[in-house]
Design an enzyme around this catalytic site. Sequence first.
Site, short mmCIF file in Angstrom:
data_model
loop_
_atom_site.label_atom_id
_atom_site.label_comp_id
_atom_site.label_asym_id
_atom_site.label_seq_id
_atom_site.Cartn_x
_atom_site.Cartn_y
_atom_site.Cartn_z
N GLU A 282 9.74 16.68 14.78
CA GLU A 282 10.35 16.29 13.33
C GLU A 282 9.91 17.50 12.43
O GLU A 282 8.82 17.34 12.17
CB GLU A 282 10.14 15.08 12.98
CG GLU A 282 10.83 14.59 11.92
CD GLU A 282 10.60 13.06 11.34
OE1 GLU A 282 11.66 12.53 10.88
OE2 GLU A 282 9.58 12.63 11.91
N CYS B 100 13.34 11.03 7.41
CA CYS B 100 13.32 10.64 8.90
C CYS B 100 14.77 10.69 9.40
O CYS B 100 14.97 10.70 10.73
CB CYS B 100 12.52 9.12 8.93
SG CYS B 100 13.26 7.71 8.25
N LYS C 193 0.89 -1.38 -0.04
CA LYS C 193 0.04 0.06 0.08
C LYS C 193 0.90 1.37 0.00
O LYS C 193 1.36 1.61 1.04
CB LYS C 193 -0.83 0.04 1.22
CG LYS C 193 -2.17 0.57 1.05
CD LYS C 193 -1.98 2.30 0.94
CE LYS C 193 -1.53 2.91 2.01
NZ LYS C 193 -1.49 4.31 1.97
N GLU D 287 9.14 1.45 11.35
CA GLU D 287 10.25 2.61 10.88
C GLU D 287 9.61 3.84 11.00
O GLU D 287 8.92 4.44 10.09
CB GLU D 287 10.87 2.45 9.60
CG GLU D 287 12.21 2.94 9.50
CD GLU D 287 12.19 4.47 9.20
OE1 GLU D 287 12.27 5.21 9.90
OE2 GLU D 287 12.01 4.73 7.96
#
Length: 490
Positions: free
Chosen positions: A391, A294, A184, A260
């Site tokens: 972040e 990331c 997906k 992750e």
Amino acid sequence: MHTDRERRVLDAVHTGVFAAGNWRPAASGRTFEVVDPATELPLIAVADGGPTDAGAAFDAACAAQPDWAATAPRERAEILRRAFDGLVARTEELALLITLEMGKPLAQSRGEVAYAAEFLRWFSEQAAHIGGTYRPAPAGAQRLITHRQPVGPCLLITPWNFPLAMGTRKVGAAIAAGCTMVLKPAELTPLASFFLAEVLSEAGLPSGVLNVVTSSDAAALVAPILADSRLRKVSFTGSTEVGKILLRQAADTILRASMELGGNAPLIVFDDANLDDAVEGTMVAKMRNMGQSCVAANRLLVHESIAEEYVERLAERMAALRVGRGTEDGIEVGPLIDEKQRQKVAGLVQDAVTCGARPVTGGLMPGDRGYFYSPTVLVDVPATARIAQEEVFGPVAAITTFRGEDEALTLANQTRFGLVGYVFSRDISRAFRVAEALETGMVGINEGLVSNPAGPFGGVKQSGLGREGGDEGIEEYLSTKYMALALQQN
């Protein structure tokens, strides 16, 4: 408007649901548009899959699992190797596709294609080396045998920032281990996944091993698959918040899970660092993919004795970067993925300034079209600023100074995340001492790029579970069966 070449590349891409080796429209007949973030114009309409499509794709994966698990490891390896060759051979058209749907400059898109292809080559080499053990029991009367088997059908969910590489990192490992899957891809960037499915099919991957379903409603699409007792594993790359939701859902059927998730990477520059290396490493760690990574350096911690010179050099480099549409020559910084992300970045910068940070360069939204944000350097960023805890996922370098090693480590570890950290120092003892003390799954030592298919990628704390790539990557898709053999006495 898009050029003739861009239109040819787009027109060549399949845009439907890929299940059991066939492309077809969504069962509902609905589609949604993929948008070019540099122009805000639609690129192409793709199938808007729903639970019916998810069910068909997962049924195909389950039906293909027994035969695929029994396939010779060498055959799986050769399919992956042919797919590696196929991606490399089509680098230019695939790089253009990535730039169109995601926005990164063509040079970076070419780099992503090379990086993504390497996962296929790496796991092709791993497929034929899945081992087991045979050893005597301590008491001597038995032999203890372990055998590695594929976990079974998997659900793989990938993000928008590296639409091809995040796919091959999961798909390559699953194929090598003998697992079937439903992939997906992110709604914002599904086209690279369609391209990958086509290349793997051409490489000889049997029908049903890889199935791809896109949707504008990810939760509705994956819910029936997660609830199906036949599913054996879910692998997700994305935000920590979504990862927590998936882990709760995975608990209902005790699924194997690889997560992750988000990061808040510290980059520490000590007073004995080589400043040329530190600035270059910072540029790599901060500006890859416009900071939408990331593993991007989020908090730059610089020793106070060198901070002025470091800031001057970094600001000069950041201000000189060329911002624009990634298809144009010489562009180094493309747009952010959408307006929501741009507003998030702008909001974090404004909050930092309100808290006392000072902008040295950038902080602008240039142009009247496209989701662009200028490369930005902030100094004197206090720990109370949101950017110190969240972040940023954008081209913003937030700098804080420190006096000593203990203070640097305290600042670095003062976060719920633990994906990656970076250390710049010419004192090798200090570098290793700090690297071991960082609460992260990965560390770059005098290096701004840690991602490598041969290295185990992953984090600790709320940055995730499991590892992708390296020798550990294929282990995520294997289960261990132990057999006790009684030896008959003469």
